[in-house]
Design a protein around this motif. Structure first.
Motif: not given
Length: 96
Positions: A44-72
């Protein structure tokens, strides 16, 4: 914008998705396996620029981690290399 520091209770990846994680939030997190620190990260480093998004920051990062996919996802690569692969048998390794 006033800085607000929040600490949350412990959550498990097995309980993902977790509605207690705000849909737009910046923060730092630590991932543990029992008493062993596995990974620390921030999102969420650039949260000020992304307040308009439905999901941004911790929730998207943790979702990516929880997916278990190695790519990216660096967390998933660390877990695979340091925890999973050392426990895989030589017979199972090509399947990995």
């Amino acid at each position: 914008m006033q800085n607000k520091i929040k600490f949350s209770p412990i959550f498990r990846f097995s309980d993902w998705p977790n509605t207690a994680i705000p849909s737009v939030a910046a923060g730092v997190y630590a991932i543990w396996q029992d008493n062993n620190l596995i990974y620390c990260g921030m999102s969420g480093r650039e949260i000020e620029k992304n307040q308009h998004k439905k999901k941004y920051g911790l929730v998207t990062r943790l979702h990516s981690h929880a997916s278990g996919r190695l790519s990216g996802d660096q967390f998933c690569v660390y877990v695979a290399n340091r925890i999973v692969i050392p426990k895989v048998s030589k017979k199972q390794l090509p399947l990995f």
